[in-house]
Scaffold this motif. Sequence first.
Motif, PDB file in Angstrom:
ATOM      1  N   ASP A   1       0.922  -1.273   0.151  1.00  0.00           N
ATOM      2  CA  ASP A   1      -0.085  -0.064  -0.010  1.00  0.00           C
ATOM      3  C   ASP A   1       0.944   1.136   0.012  1.00  0.00           C
ATOM      4  OD1 ASP A   1      -2.124  -1.721   0.012  1.00  0.00           O
ATOM      5  OD2 ASP A   1      -2.609  -1.409   2.313  1.00  0.00           O
ATOM      6  N   THR A   2       0.668   2.229  -0.756  1.00  0.00           N
ATOM      7  CA  THR A   2       1.389   3.434  -0.765  1.00  0.00           C
ATOM      8  C   THR A   2       0.141   4.528  -0.773  1.00  0.00           C
ATOM      9  OG1 THR A   2       3.119   4.790  -2.091  1.00  0.00           O
ATOM     10  CG2 THR A   2       1.405   3.416  -3.424  1.00  0.00           C
ATOM     11  N   ASP A   3       0.442   5.877  -0.991  1.00  0.00           N
ATOM     12  CA  ASP A   3      -0.075   6.955  -1.021  1.00  0.00           C
ATOM     13  C   ASP A   3       0.177   8.309  -1.944  1.00  0.00           C
ATOM     14  OD1 ASP A   3       1.663   8.648   0.211  1.00  0.00           O
ATOM     15  OD2 ASP A   3       1.297   7.614   2.098  1.00  0.00           O
ATOM     16  N   CYS A   4      -0.824   8.825  -2.082  1.00  0.00           N
ATOM     17  CA  CYS A   4      -0.649   9.899  -3.198  1.00  0.00           C
ATOM     18  C   CYS A   4       0.592  10.928  -3.027  1.00  0.00           C
ATOM     19  CB  CYS A   4      -1.721  10.922  -3.291  1.00  0.00           C
ATOM     20  SG  CYS A   4      -1.788  12.201  -4.215  1.00  0.00           S
ATOM     21  N   ALA A   5       0.957  11.098  -1.427  1.00  0.00           N
ATOM     22  CA  ALA A   5       1.977  11.956  -1.291  1.00  0.00           C
ATOM     23  C   ALA A   5       3.203  11.307  -1.417  1.00  0.00           C
ATOM     24  CB  ALA A   5       1.755  12.376   0.217  1.00  0.00           C
ATOM     25  N   LYS A   6       3.524  10.111  -1.250  1.00  0.00           N
ATOM     26  CA  LYS A   6       4.732   9.302  -1.400  1.00  0.00           C
ATOM     27  C   LYS A   6       4.977   9.289  -3.084  1.00  0.00           C
ATOM     28  CE  LYS A   6       7.261   5.157  -0.675  1.00  0.00           C
ATOM     29  NZ  LYS A   6       7.193   3.641   0.046  1.00  0.00           N
TER      30      LYS A   6
END
Length: 360
Positions: free
Chosen positions: A159-164
């Motif tokens: 899982d990752t996110d938009c900011a990264k």
Amino acid sequence: MEKPSVLKMLENRVWRIYLGGALLDQLRGKEGTDGYFPEDWLASVVAANNPDRPDKPEREGLSRVMAPNGETVYLKDLIESDPEAYLGAEHIAKFGVHFGVLTKFLDSAERLPIQVHPDRDAAKRLFCSDYGKTEAWYILGSRVIKGEEPYILLGFKQDTDCAKLRELFDAQDIAGMAALMHKVPVKPGDLFIIKGGTPHAIGPGCFLLEIQEPTDYTISLEKCNMLGERLPDFLCHQGIGFDKMFECFHYEGHTFEQLLEAFKPEPRLTARSEEMAQYALITEKETPCFALNALIVSGRCSRETFGRPGALAVTRGRGAVDGIPVRAGDSLFVPAGAGTYTVRADTGEMLELLECLPPR
């Protein structure tokens, strides 16, 4: 109008930002060279979303056909001249006057940019489009490029996110973005479904048939091509801006086993006779957006449209479809109103075709 017949498409090479196309040339019996026209769009009613360039042709991406009267016409115009004959009343009632699917031959001599396509929800919100760009790839051939075996990048490992992802994008840390994704080796016969929102990149040495929703919305995470030349910002964000383009991604991760379970279906034998075998490659189980079948014909067989339009891509052998001579690399549009038509392999040939169908 009399009953429409099967139509053979003219070659329809489309400019892209990556090199390739030699294996596509070779499929058609040519010597084969790589260039910036690595794709052929088959039975296409979709215009390519390319920036302007000096040699850009009018209506790039739209397929042309030799009409029965010998005139060269665009398939899109032909369909619009008699929608019910070419698409069928049931299809029009559900999807309007649009074929509803796009199919391509694609051959990569270098890795394509790390990218994503919107799912239907994102396409509606960001592009005011009824179609996103879920797609499927059927690997037709492969080659080793600069010592590297063919591969694709597909899905996030965790899982990752938009900011990264935005941080890596702003830094243009291509290696860092690629490291977030699974590297999957490929070989002829492999099949993948790439649902809208899934990050991916086709690696070098992959020759495939791609079937997809009928749009050209590609969100790219790379601002330069493989030569290091800066590309127009439009080719990254497709006009929606750098902030909104990250809304197209699905950020959940998969283990490698989960990835293959979710994105790599297995062909299923659905019909067999002495002269024909049919395999279901993509069905409604994988996506409601389109369907893909493989037909292997050693003699002669009859096909029925059942009021549904379709396209055929010839991937091996020689023969005839509805009396039209065909060979590997050819493509055809099958009007809904064509009804029953025949497929025949030449003597001693094994004719292989991929049947590309719009949503039902």
